[in-house]
Motif scaffolding. Structure first.
Motif, mmCIF file in Angstrom:
data_model
loop_
_atom_site.group_PDB
_atom_site.id
_atom_site.type_symbol
_atom_site.label_atom_id
_atom_site.label_comp_id
_atom_site.label_asym_id
_atom_site.label_seq_id
_atom_site.Cartn_x
_atom_site.Cartn_y
_atom_site.Cartn_z
ATOM 1 N N LEU A 190 1.014 -1.314 -0.153
ATOM 2 C CA LEU A 190 0.007 0.017 -0.111
ATOM 3 C C LEU A 190 0.800 1.094 0.047
ATOM 4 C CD1 LEU A 190 -2.796 -1.231 2.476
ATOM 5 C CD2 LEU A 190 -3.028 -0.527 0.099
ATOM 6 N N ARG A 230 3.738 1.509 -1.369
ATOM 7 C CA ARG A 230 4.396 1.380 -2.821
ATOM 8 C C ARG A 230 5.912 0.949 -2.628
ATOM 9 N NH1 ARG A 230 0.846 5.779 -3.689
ATOM 10 N NH2 ARG A 230 -0.954 5.296 -5.356
ATOM 11 N N LEU A 267 -4.569 9.693 -3.027
ATOM 12 C CA LEU A 267 -5.143 8.358 -2.211
ATOM 13 C C LEU A 267 -5.058 7.262 -2.930
ATOM 14 C CD1 LEU A 267 -6.762 7.392 0.270
ATOM 15 C CD2 LEU A 267 -8.753 7.993 -1.172
ATOM 16 N N ASN A 268 -4.488 6.064 -2.489
ATOM 17 C CA ASN A 268 -4.295 4.712 -3.003
ATOM 18 C C ASN A 268 -5.734 4.176 -3.358
ATOM 19 O OD1 ASN A 268 -3.816 2.207 -4.009
ATOM 20 N ND2 ASN A 268 -2.288 1.821 -2.774
ATOM 21 N N HIS A 270 -6.551 1.523 -4.103
ATOM 22 C CA HIS A 270 -6.748 0.045 -3.449
ATOM 23 C C HIS A 270 -6.840 0.083 -1.822
ATOM 24 C CE1 HIS A 270 -6.795 -1.700 -7.494
ATOM 25 N NE2 HIS A 270 -5.737 -0.906 -7.634
ATOM 26 N N PHE A 271 -6.852 1.460 -1.322
ATOM 27 C CA PHE A 271 -6.375 1.242 0.051
ATOM 28 C C PHE A 271 -7.840 0.725 0.703
ATOM 29 C CE2 PHE A 271 -6.613 2.770 4.417
ATOM 30 C CZ PHE A 271 -5.294 2.783 4.619
#
Lengths: 275, 245
Positions: free
Chosen positions: A35, A37, B86-87, B89-90
Motif C-alpha cells: 500500500l 508502494r 489516495l491509493n 486500493h486502500f
C-alpha cells in the motif's frame, strides 16, 4: 505414499511450522509495504541478504547460524533504503535499486574472494524450506511473536501512516519511528523468507498474499487476516505438493500464491460481469 | 494566549525561500482565511505550523507550547489539500478512516459525524471506491469528529457540491461562534473568505496583509494586490454577513 505419511517426517513438520510462521509475518508486513508502494523492498533486501550471506560464509560462521548472522547487515540495508527514501531526493524504487545492486555486487565479489561460488551460497539463492533447522524454527517463532505484537501495538499508527504519512504527522504520530520499525521488521522477514522461497523469490512472499487479499475489497483488518490466510494456504499446499511431486518447495509456494491471486482475480471479474 | 503564534518563520526548499519571515498570531475563536496566488506558500505555511515540515528559521507555538514540545494533537483537526494521491486500493472503510487515531471508538459519535456530512450510508464502503467529493466529505468528518479546538483546512471545498460546501461553511462558522473553535481556512474561494472569515492573511511567499476585514477593506494597498472587483466582492459579502448577524 499416503498423503498423511509426509506429516510424520520431522523435517516436514519443521518446514510447515516455520513456513506458516514466516508466511504469516511476510503477509502482515507485505500489506503495509504494497500500500505504501514499497513492494520491491523485498527484492532489494533479498539481494542484500545475498551479500550478507556471502560475508557470513566468508568469515566461516557455521551454516546453522547463517540466517541469524546475516540479520544485522540486512537490517542496516533496510534502514539505508528508508534513509535514502526519506531524504526526498531519491525515489523509493531508485533507493531500493541502489541498495539492491550494492548487495549483489558485494556478494559476488566476496564469493569470488573466497575462491568462487560454493554450494552453500547457491542454496540460499533458491532456498529450501525442508532444511529448516531448530535454530531457524525458534527464530521464526520469536520473529512471529514480535511482528504480531508490533502490528497489534502500533496498529493505529501503522494504519494512519499507510493511509497518509503527512496526515499521520499532523495527528502527532511519530512517523519516523513507525517507519523504522516497519523497515526493520521487513528486513527480518526478508532474511527468514530467504529460507522459504530463496533470495530470488523473497518478494513474492511479501507482495502476493497482500495483493490477493486486496482484490477482495475488505476492511483493513479483514484484508490483513485474508492476506495471512492466503499466505499460510500457499505454504501448506506448496510444501505438500513439492514433497509429493519432488519439486522445489520455494517455487511451489510461490506458484500457489500466484494461483490464489489469479483465482481471486477471476472470481472478482466474474462477479462484476454477473451484476 | 494565542492558539497559534508564528514568529519570523522561513522555509527553504533546494536553497530557495518558499516562505520567508512570516509572523502572525491567531487568537482563540478566530476564523482566519489564508489566501494568496498559487505557489505563494499557503500549504507550506500550514505544514510548518503542524510540524510536518521543519522551518529553516523561526518559531511556531501551538496553544502556548513550542511545536517541538507540543503533544496535545487531539486538539487539532486537519484536512490536507492533497487527497488525490489516495491509493484507490486502500482497504480502509469510511468508518475506519474517520475514526483513525481516536483512542476510543464511539459508534454514536461516528454515526452523528457521518450524518452531519451526509455520508451516514457510506460508513462501511471503502474510501477508494468513493467519488472525490464523497472522499472529501469523509475527510472533513475525520477532522471534525473530535470537535477539536483548532481546525485547519487546506482547500477543503474544491471537490464539494454547493450544498455540501454550504453545510461545511455553516458548520465551521457555528463551531467557531458557539464552541470558540479556532478555524484556519486556506482557500481560493474568495466569496467564502468574505462571508465566513473574521481575519485575513494574504500571503505571497511573505505576509502581504494580516489583519481584520475592516482593515483589509480600508487598505488601498490591497486593492492593488486583489484588484478592485475582488476586494469589493470580499468586503461586500463580509459587510452583508456583519449587518445580518
Amino acid at each position: 505414499m499416503d498423503l498423511l505419511d509426509i506429516f510424520h517426517y520431522g523435517f516436514v513438520q519443521r518446514a510447515m511450522i516455520a513456513g506458516v510462521l514466516i508466511a504469516a509475518v511476510s503477509a502482515l508486513l507485505g500489506l503495509f509495504l504494497v500500500l505504501r508502494r514499497f513492494s520491491l523492498i523485498g527484492d532489494g533486501l533479498a539481494h542484500t541478504t545475498f551479500g550478507s550471506v556471502a560475508v557470513v560464509l566468508l568469515i566461516g560462521i557455521s551454516p546453522l547460524y547463517v540466517t541469524l548472522a546475516a540479520l544485522p547487515l540486512v537490517m542496516v540495508s533496510s534502514l539505508a533504503i528508508y534513509k535514502l527514501t526519506s531524504s526526498r531526493k531519491i525515489n523509493a524504487d531508485a533507493a531500493i535499486g541502489i541498495v539492491s545492486s550494492l548487495g549483489i555486487a558485494a556478494g559476488i565479489i566476496l564469493a569470488s574472494l573466497s575462491g568462487g561460488f560454493n554450494v552453500d551460497l547457491f542454496s540460499y539463492l533458491f532456498g529450501n524450506i525442508l532444511t529448516v533447522n531448530n535454530t531457524e524454527l525458534l527464530l521464526s517463532f520469536i520473529v512471529f511473536l514480535i511482528v504480531v505484537a508490533a502490528v497489534i501495538y502500533f496498529y493505529d499508527d501503522l494504519f494512519a501512516v499507510t493511509f497518509d504519512q503527512e496526515l499521520a504527522q499532523s495527528m502527532g504520530i511519530k512517523t519516523g519511528r513507525v517507519n523504522v520499525i516497519l523497515f526493520l521488521l521487513t528486513a527480518v522477514a526478508a532474511v527468514l523468507a530467504m529460507k522459504v522461497a530463496g533470495i530470488m523469490l523473497v518478494s513474492a512472499l511479501l507482495i502476493l498474499p497482500a495483493l490477493t487479499a486486496l482484490q477482495l475489497s475488505l476492511s483493513f483488518r479483514t484484508t490483513m487476516i485474508a492476506a495471512v490466510g492466503f499466505a499460510v494456504g500457499a505454504v501448506l499446499c506448496g510444501i505438500v505438493f513439492a514433497f509429493l511431486l519432488n519439486l522445489p518447495a520455494g517455487a511451489m509456494i510461490v506458484m500457489f500464491n500466484i494461483c490464489f491471486l489469479f483465482l481471486v482475480f477471476a472470481a472478482k471479474k466474474l462477479s462484476h460481469l454477473r451484476r | 494566549m494565542p492558539i497559534i503564534r508564528v514568529d519570523d518563520l522561513t522555509f527553504r526548499y533546494n536553497g530557495l525561500d518558499v516562505i520567508s519571515n512570516i509572523t502572525f498570531a491567531v487568537e482563540k475563536g478566530i476564523y482566519l482565511g489564508i489566501v494568496g496566488p498559487n505557489g505563494s506558500g499557503k500549504s507550506t505555511l500550514i505544514k510548518n505550523i503542524l510540524g510536518i515540515l521543519r522551518p529553516e528559521q523561526g518559531r511556531v507555538e501551538l496553544f502556548g507550547e513550542s511545536i517541538s514540545h507540543f503533544r496535545q494533537w487531539e486538539k487539532i483537526g486537519y484536512l490536507p489539500q492533497r487527497l488525490s494521491a489516495l491509493n484507490t486500493h486502500f482497504p480502509g472503510t469510511v468508518a475506519e478512516i474517520v475514526q483513525m487515531g481516536l483512542p476510543k471508538k464511539d459508534p454514536v459519535t461516528l454515526r452523528r459525524t457521518l450524518e452531519m456530512m451526509a455520508i451516514g450510508h457510506l460508513a462501511s464502503r471503502l474510501i477508494g471506491e468513493l467519488s472525490y467529493g464523497e472522499q472529501q466529505r469523509a475527510m472533513l468528518a475525520r477532522a471534525l469528529i473530535r470537535r477539536p479546538d483548532l481546525l485547519i483546512f487546506d482547500e477543503p471545498t474544491t471537490a464539494l457540491d454547493p450544498e455540501t460546501r454550504e453545510i461545511f461553511y455553516s458548520l465551521t462558522r457555528e463551531m467557531s461562534r458557539t464552541d470558540g473553535t479556532t478555524v484556519i481556512l486556506v482557500t481560493h474561494d474568495i466569496g467564502a473568505i468574505g462571508q465566513y472569515a473574521q481575519n485575513l492573511l494574504y500571503l505571497d511567499k511573505k505576509v502581504i496583509f494580516s489583519g481584520t476585514f475592516k482593515d483589509f477593506c480600508a487598505s488601498e494597498d490591497m486593492t492593488g494586490f486583489f484588484g478592485p472587483a475582488s476586494q469589493h466582492l470580499i468586503c461586500h459579502q463580509h459587510d452583508q454577513i456583519g449587518s445580518s448577524g
